[in-house]
Design an enzyme around this catalytic site. Structure first.
Site, PDB file in Angstrom:
ATOM      1  N   GLU A  56       0.833  -1.206   0.000  1.00  0.00           N
ATOM      2  CA  GLU A  56       0.000   0.000   0.000  1.00  0.00           C
ATOM      3  C   GLU A  56       0.867   1.254   0.000  1.00  0.00           C
ATOM      4  OE1 GLU A  56      -2.953  -0.176   3.111  1.00  0.00           O
ATOM      5  OE2 GLU A  56      -4.246  -1.455   1.909  1.00  0.00           O
ATOM      6  N   GLU A  75      -6.427  -7.420  -0.700  1.00  0.00           N
ATOM      7  CA  GLU A  75      -6.940  -7.341   0.677  1.00  0.00           C
ATOM      8  C   GLU A  75      -8.385  -6.890   0.669  1.00  0.00           C
ATOM      9  OE1 GLU A  75      -4.959  -4.700   3.364  1.00  0.00           O
ATOM     10  OE2 GLU A  75      -2.969  -5.296   2.687  1.00  0.00           O
TER      11      GLU A  75
HETATM   12  C1  GAL Z   1      -4.177  -2.250   5.013  1.00  0.00           C
HETATM   13  C2  GAL Z   1      -2.824  -2.878   5.200  1.00  0.00           C
HETATM   14  C3  GAL Z   1      -2.879  -4.165   5.995  1.00  0.00           C
HETATM   15  C4  GAL Z   1      -3.799  -4.010   7.152  1.00  0.00           C
HETATM   16  C5  GAL Z   1      -5.160  -3.617   6.677  1.00  0.00           C
HETATM   17  C6  GAL Z   1      -6.179  -3.491   7.767  1.00  0.00           C
HETATM   18  O1  GAL Z   1      -4.032  -0.874   4.960  1.00  0.00           O
HETATM   19  O2  GAL Z   1      -2.195  -3.119   3.976  1.00  0.00           O
HETATM   20  O3  GAL Z   1      -1.575  -4.482   6.404  1.00  0.00           O
HETATM   21  O4  GAL Z   1      -3.287  -3.048   8.018  1.00  0.00           O
HETATM   22  O5  GAL Z   1      -5.083  -2.375   6.038  1.00  0.00           O
HETATM   23  O6  GAL Z   1      -7.439  -3.118   7.273  1.00  0.00           O
END
Ligand code: GAL
Length: 653
Positions: A156, A313
């Site tokens: 990210e 994610e």
């Molecule tokens: C994203 C990140 C992850 C985790 C996730 C939680 O920003 O890449 O590592 O922190 O959010 O929602």
């Protein structure tokens, strides 16, 4: 060539399913259990190493790869592929202690200290050297590992460090500006420095827009946004160069954040830098949360040029970073995931595999919750894994273009929401999302496209708040209309050029002739002001004092109240070949559905859904696969088949 590759693996095509896996947070004996449960859940891929720098390189130049070797091998023997992070997302304490000059600095001059994550300056040469050394070590160690199917650069990029105002940033900003403008005269002209005694007589006088006594120069601000996006893109390219040199056969990606108000990274410009597009998405609270997910997935598909992409994610249930973190209701997990698939995700991954027991994310859901495998959540996860397994024939299928599109432009987003404007209440992405909701409410598919995407094949293109319109974009849009296309622009579109200089002679500058209107003054509304239109809708936020400049222009709605009462609110100009419409106020999804219905019928576009399903069911098409998504909280009768509340059904035509 970018975006032409997918994972390095052999075997039948499939949809990937998995998560970020952080085994280093758990004792070794848990790992075997993890691998077994992953198989139960149908996991095919994990991302390893995202935040592992401090454990992989515990002291400068000294590596401890043993535990990661073990985790990679464990995944491999269990038939699970690995998308391996370069592990550079969060520098270790030894590095920030030795080199505090890599820490980012805010516009107020505050240093962002270690203790969280991503505490690095995108332009720090010191950071870059250390990050690339680790990247090379990772590539050399794991390039030949049979589990490795892709590289995941950093994580990210820009989540927390997009805007750095340090001296490193100042120096890099000057170089970037020299590249863009070549001469100080050109920079002075672009930044309009005759204003407020800002004329620059030497490059050293150029600074990032640090907190100032008054509004910093608007073009300086816009250029700093461009520069900041480019600085992180440059980091992506630097890691990619190492990876391509050492492991040319392994595709490289990084997880974008096309979601909500995350706006610092111009992903339309980044998309060409990765071998395949990846995205992270978390549901935004509020009544349009579902539509926002769909909009983001759709735009990600647009960035991927319609090709499949990787959902790196999302969450199985609650997150930990909203003011109140609501758990998903039964059914939402699958619906959210399947909506991403509907818009092109060929991989469905979560943050994270096993919910952490400690640390700042211990209340963030995972695929295995604190309760363990004997849980509703894990069963829902395993059900989804099975379902994705059955959808293997879908893998690789591009999306089927719609006939309508919404244009999305990062520069307009940045510039339209800048300070010292007619209103500071304007929200670019919300306006675009409202149009998207209006399309969904009418049951009509629309692709969300980056503004530079080719428009051939589209019959109706909506450009919400297309604020920055360089001459070349105006020509493209004009050509689209001349070729028979229908274009709709909204308030505050076509107002400035690429330097944020107003197009003179009346708004909306270069779109004036196309739209057949001329606006002498903006008329934004106060917070509690509402205006009514004679088509029954209500406007907020903005109005324009519109004069129609040709007789051909049809006024589709007029204001009936407020200072513009009697004047046009919505116009339509049938012009050479096609037509161009204008909406001068914020109508919200409901009001937009009314005018959009009119625009659609004029463009000859009809819903592909039966009348009783329009608005309730969302349709997305990938080749033979039609996705029907329930937008309501009630079951819907699809004519013999009952689509559950929160349900998604995939029909193969
Ligand atoms: C994203 C990140 C992850 C985790 C996730 C939680 O920003 O890449 O590592 O922190 O959010 O929602």
């Amino acid at each position: 060539m970018s975006q032409s590759r997918w994972l390095r693996r052999t075997g039948a095509a499939r949809l990937e399913f998995g998560a970020d896996y952080n085994p280093e947070q758990w004792p070794r004996e848990v790992w075997d259990d993890d691998a077994r449960a992953m198989r139960t859940a149908g996991v095919t891929i994990v991302t390893l190493g995202v935040f592992s720098w401090a454990l992989l390189e515990p002291a400068e130049g000294e590596y401890d790869f043993g535990w990661l070797d073990d985790a990679m091998d464990l995944m491999h023997v269990n038939g699970i592929a690995v998308d391996l992070a370069t592990a550079t997302a969060s520098p270790p304490p030894w590095l920030t202690t030795k080199h505090p000059e890599i820490l980012p600095v805010t516009a107020d001059g505050v240093t962002l200290w270690p203790g969280g994550r991503q505490q690095w300056r995108p332009t720090s040469a010191v950071f870059r050297t250390h990050a690339l050394r680790l990247t090379r070590a990772m590539a050399e160690r794991y390039g030949g590992h049979p589990a490795l199917v892709a590289w995941h650069v950093s994580n990210e990029l820009g989540c927390h460090n997009i805007y750095d105002y340090s001296d490193d940033a100042a120096a890099a900003f000057r170089l970037w500006l020299r590249e863009r403008y070549a001469t100080l005269d050109a920079l002075n002209a672009a930044w309009a420095t005759a204003f407020w005694s800002q004329h620059l007589s030497a490059w050293e006088q150029v600074l990032p827009p640090r907190t100032a006594a008054s509004f910093p120069n608007p073009t300086q601000q816009l250029d700093f946004k461009r520069f900041s996006s480019d600085a992180l893109k440059d980091h992506l390219r630097a890691e990619r160069a190492v990876l391509r040199e050492v492991t040319p056969d392994v595709p490289v990606t990084t997880n974008f954040m096309v979601m909500g108000e995350t706006k610092g990274m111009n992903y339309a410009d980044w998309a060409a830098e990765v071998d395949f597009v990846s995205n992270d998405h978390y549901v935004q609270p509020g009544p349009q949360g579902r539509d926002e997910l769909s909009f983001s997935a759709n735009l990600t598909g647009g960035l991927a040029g319609g090709r499949p992409w990787f959902l790196m994610e999302h969450s199985t249930s609650a997150v930990n970073w909203q003011p109140v973190n609501v758990a998903k209701r039964p059914g939402e997990l699958a619906r959210d995931s399947m909506t991403h698939v509907a818009y092109g995700a060929d991989a469905v991954c979560y943050f994270q595999w096993r919910q952490s027991a400690a640390g700042a994310e211990k209340y963030h859901s995972g695929m295995i919750p604190h309760a363990g495998e004997d849980s509703t959540l894990f069963r829902a996860v395993a059900d989804l894994g099975k379902r994705l397994g059955d959808l293997a024939p879908l893998a690789g299928t591009p999306r089927t273009p719609a006939r309508a599109a919404i244009l999305f432009d990062w520069e307009s987003w940045w510039a339209a929401e800048a300070d010292s404007h007619p209103t500071d209440r304007l929200r670019y992405r919300q306006e675009a999302l409202d149009w998207y909701t209006a399309f969904l409410d009418l049951g009509v598919r629309a692709d969300v496209l980056p503004v530079a995407a080719p428009l051939d094949g589209y019959d109706l293109v909506v450009a919400p708040i297309l604020h920055v319109v360089p001459a070349s974009l105006a020509s493209r849009l004009t050509a689209f209309v001349q070729a028979g296309g229908h274009l709709v622009a909204t308030y505050f579109s076509g107002v400035v050029d690429e330097n944020d200089h107003v197009w003179l002679g009346g708004y909306p500058g270069p779109l004036r002739d196309l739209l057949g209107i001329r606006i002498e003054e903006f008329a934004p509304l106060l917070d509690d002001e509402r205006v009514t239109l004679d088509n029954g809708s209500t406007g907020t936020l903005w109005t324009d004092r519109i004069d129609v400049s040709t007789e051909d222009v049809e006024v589709l709605a007029r204001y009936t109240t407020g200072d513009q009462a009697g004047r046009p609110a919505v116009t339509w100009n049938p012009t050479a070949g096609g037509a161009a419409g204008y909406v001068s106020t914020r109508l919200g999804p409901q009001g937009l559905a009314t005018v959009l219905g009119e625009f659609l019928s004029r463009a000859g576009i009809e819903s592909e859904l039966p009348p009783d399903q329009r608005g309730k069911v969302e349709l997305a098409i990938r080749g033979d696969f039609h996705f029907l998504i329930n937008r309501t909280d009630e079951p819907i009768d699809l004519g013999g088949y009952l689509l559950a509340a929160d349900g998604v059904v995939v029909v193969r035509e």
